[in-house]
Design a protein around this motif. Structure first.
Motif, short mmCIF file in Angstrom:
data_model
loop_
_atom_site.label_atom_id
_atom_site.label_comp_id
_atom_site.label_asym_id
_atom_site.label_seq_id
_atom_site.Cartn_x
_atom_site.Cartn_y
_atom_site.Cartn_z
N GLY A 34 0.85 -1.15 0.04
CA GLY A 34 -0.03 0.00 -0.06
C GLY A 34 0.90 1.37 0.01
N TYR A 35 2.14 1.04 0.55
CA TYR A 35 2.96 2.58 0.57
C TYR A 35 3.43 2.92 -0.80
CZ TYR A 35 3.51 1.98 5.63
OH TYR A 35 3.33 1.84 7.00
N PHE A 36 3.37 1.87 -1.83
CA PHE A 36 3.92 1.98 -3.05
C PHE A 36 2.73 2.31 -4.00
CE2 PHE A 36 6.72 -0.24 -0.56
CZ PHE A 36 7.98 0.46 -0.93
N GLU A 37 1.35 2.17 -3.78
CA GLU A 37 0.39 2.53 -4.72
C GLU A 37 0.64 4.03 -5.12
OE1 GLU A 37 -3.36 1.99 -2.92
OE2 GLU A 37 -2.97 -0.30 -2.83
N GLY A 38 0.30 3.99 -6.61
CA GLY A 38 0.45 5.25 -7.18
C GLY A 38 2.02 5.90 -7.47
N ARG A 68 13.78 12.32 5.68
CA ARG A 68 12.57 12.62 6.64
C ARG A 68 11.43 13.25 5.69
NH1 ARG A 68 11.57 14.60 11.94
NH2 ARG A 68 9.57 15.59 12.03
N GLU A 69 11.66 14.10 4.63
CA GLU A 69 10.97 14.71 3.83
C GLU A 69 10.31 13.68 2.65
OE1 GLU A 69 12.95 18.04 1.99
OE2 GLU A 69 13.15 19.06 3.73
N LEU A 74 3.99 9.32 4.19
CA LEU A 74 3.73 7.91 4.36
C LEU A 74 3.25 7.44 5.43
CD1 LEU A 74 6.43 6.62 2.01
CD2 LEU A 74 4.00 6.96 1.43
N ASP A 75 3.44 7.93 6.43
CA ASP A 75 3.02 7.74 7.87
C ASP A 75 3.50 6.40 8.14
OD1 ASP A 75 2.19 8.29 10.69
OD2 ASP A 75 0.08 7.32 9.92
N LEU A 117 11.04 7.50 10.05
CA LEU A 117 9.55 7.64 11.15
C LEU A 117 9.17 9.04 11.46
CD1 LEU A 117 10.32 4.28 13.08
CD2 LEU A 117 8.97 4.66 10.73
N GLY A 118 10.08 9.98 11.12
CA GLY A 118 9.63 11.27 11.75
C GLY A 118 10.25 11.56 12.83
#
Length: 120
Positions: A34-38, A68-69, A74-75, A117-118
């Motif tokens: 799901g992180y890679f959709e689109g 980070r940016e 993506l959270d 991970l921010g």
């Protein structure tokens, strides 16, 4: 001059093989796909080749976005970061990268955990 990990593992061709294997694994993982959709996968693969080459001492400097940016939107959870790391480590090992070199590359990846991970 000492031999770099990049040269020891086989240079660009070897890094491209590892990165392709890595993304095959990640995209087959239902927790991560799901992180890679689109996403533009060819661009991501190119950036990953550049990143791995750079941390392995290759004649490449990573010119992608700040970690980070690049990942802020993506959270990403810690568990998912760790799962990606497992896939990268397996791709390295299963494509003939030696233990010490895998450890060195993975140390560089783990150093990016907090920014991705921010946390910093």
């Amino acid at each position: 001059m000492s031999e770099t990990i990049y040269r020891r593992i086989g240079g660009r061709d070897a890094v491209e093989t590892v990165v392709n294997d890595f993304y095959d694994r990640v995209l087959a993982d239902e927790r991560l796909v799901g992180y890679f959709e689109g996403m533009e996968m060819e661009q991501l693969r190119a950036h990953q080749v550049q990143f791995v080459s750079s941390v392995a001492g290759g004649p490449v400097e990573y010119s992608g976005e700040n970690m980070r940016e690049a990942h802020a939107h993506l959270d990403i959870t810690e568990a998912d970061f760790d799962a990606v790391g497992v896939h990268l480590e397996r791709a390295l090992r299963e494509n003939g990268v030696g233990d010490d070199d895998v450890e060195s590359i993975m140390d560089e990846v783990v150093a990016l955990k907090d920014p991705i991970l921010g946390r910093t």
